[in-house]
Design an enzyme around this catalytic site. Structure first.
Site: not given
Length: 468
Positions: A192-193, A196, A213
């Site tokens: 997930s962002p 990340g 990713e």
């Protein structure tokens, strides 16, 4: 200060990475072919059963979306690795007469691959294929949310690789935190962002390079010129694959007013065709990974409905079995979590728009998505979506399938990721492109060293005039 529990593993790879980086293309392919044989034959059934145990993933989906993509990636590397590794000659400038310039592809060194639970096999071994192709050592940390699959992953790595080259580490969040304290040369993370950002922060402490990713809200635009039967079949497949737990699933649909009723009708038909006895009775439909994610989805759906959203199809669920029916929902308030956060499940909101122009405004009002899907035969609409938005990847009149093309770079932009993967792009992600110049004759630069005389100034002036 307590020593990091993974220091010994890390140091053994640090001692080994230069030698591994000197390996030939044939030696790297031997490792990849062993992995290919293990996945295709020795461990295929074990992986199928493990994924079904973890969250009911159908065997065919395991073959199609977990095992086949890795085999395809390895075959692509087999055909191209020798050429990828070859130093690439480039041009030189006038001032570098008597020299040659080239790019040398060298391994980054010791890499960390952190993989998620939704495609634990593909998203662990897929990046590993690229890392091995580029000549790296790797520590792999699969997700604790898929324990059965992670055990098989560890067994495969233990059977095929020396731990000083490739090793799997099991554990939960504390394990990942401990690994991130180590000075890896490169970190490859899929997830997930929100996570990340934490990975990137940890990497910054050692200036480790990263490939992130991530995900986000990938929109699909549908107008009245699209073939509704084909469009609905492809969208229903893309959303129901892995019960919607895939980073490139269509997250919400922007549908024109003229197309909405026909699209909803066809989507219902397709879902009934996919699951004639209902998705709850189907062996072709996965379950939600755990009760935490199930409750997240249920709360998001209930909240939207309480605020005026309308369930157009589905909505049934069972927490005990973690079954969540494919669900179409309309009239969702703009500030509802279903339209603000990545859904990562089988709920598909439909938002009515006037045209492609309004769709563009909505897309651009949100963080940049990982994928953008346009379903239309209108060239002007297609061009408008393509030229006036930004997304990591895109499909026109399809969805999800771009992930399978090894010739295309895969990855997001900003909120949806950093860096690219797959094929040659994966090889480059795990490589350092070392710029090299080799001088064969006396260099013109030798004429311009101090002391700076009038003669040398005239030489510089003449050179500058040459480039006007």
């Amino acid at each position: 200060m307590t020593e990091n529990p993974y220091s010994e593993l890390f140091n053994s790879q640090m001692d080994r990475y230069v030698a591994v980086g000197r390996s030939t293309w044939k030696e790297r392919l031997r490792k990849l072919r062993a992995l290919k044989d293990a996945l295709e034959h020795t461990y295929r059934q074990a992986l199928r059963e493990a994924l079904h145990s973890d969250f009911g993933k159908p065997f065919l989906e395991t073959d199609l979306a977990e095992i086949y993509p890795i085999l395809s990636e390895i075959k692509h590397v087999e055909r191209n690795l020798k050429e990828w590794m070859r130093p690439k000659k480039v041009g030189s400038t006038l001032t570098l007469i008597g020299s040659s310039s080239y790019i040398q592809y060298e391994s980054k060194g010791v890499c960390l691959i952190l993989s998620p639970w939704n495609y634990p096999v593909y998203l662990t071994f897929g990046p590993l294929v690229s890392a091995i192709a580029a000549g790296n050592c790797c520590i792999l940390k699969p997700s604790e949310a898929t324990p059965a699959t992670s055990r098989v992953i560890q067994e495969i790595a233990g059977a095929l690789f020396d731990p000083s080259e490739v090793v799997v580490v099991q554990g939960e969040v504390d394990t990942a935190k401990a690994l991130l304290e180590l000075p890896f040369h490169h970190i490859f993370f899929t997830g997930s962002p929100a996570v990340g950002k934490r990975i990137m922060e940890a990497a910054s402490r050692h200036l480790s390079s990263v490939t992130l990713e991530l995900g986000g809200k990938s929109p699909a635009f549908v107008d009245e010129t699209a073939s509704m039967g084909t469009t609905s079949k492809r969208l229903a497949w893309g959303k129901c694959l892995n019960a919607g737990q895939i980073c490139v699933a269509p997250d919400y649909i922007l549908v024109t007013e003229k197309a909405k009723d026909a699209l909803v009708s066809e989507l219902k038909k397709q879902l009934e065709s996919f699951y004639p006895k209902g998705a709850s009775e189907s062996e072709s439909y996965a379950r939600i990974i755990n009760k935490t994610h199930f409750r997240r989805l249920q709360n998001a759906l209930n909240t939207a409905v309480s605020e005026g959203a309308e369930i157009l199809y589905g909505g049934e669920s069972n927490e005990e079995s973690r079954f969540f029916e494919p669900t179409l929902i309309g009239n969702v308030p703009e500030d509802a979590s279903l339209l603000q956060e990545e859904i990562f499940g089988p709920i598909l909101p439909l938002v009515t728009v006037k045209d492609a122009g309004e769709a563009v405004k909505i897309i651009n009002s949100k963080p940049r998505p990982l994928a953008l899907y346009t379903f239309s035969k209108n060239k002007s609409a297609i061009r408008s979506l393509s030229e006036n938005t930004r997304a990591g990847t895109a499909c026109i009149n399809h969805n999800v399938v771009h992930l399978s093309n090894n010739h295309l770079p895969f990855g997001g932009i900003n909120n949806s990721g950093i860096g690219k993967a797959h094929g040659h792009y994966g090889f480059l992600a795990f490589s350092n492109e070392r710029s090299t110049i080799r001088q064969y004759t006396p260099s013109s630069i030798d004429l311009l060293t101090p002391p700076y005389t009038d003669f040398k100034q005239r030489l510089v002036n003449a050179t500058l005039r040459w480039f006007k």
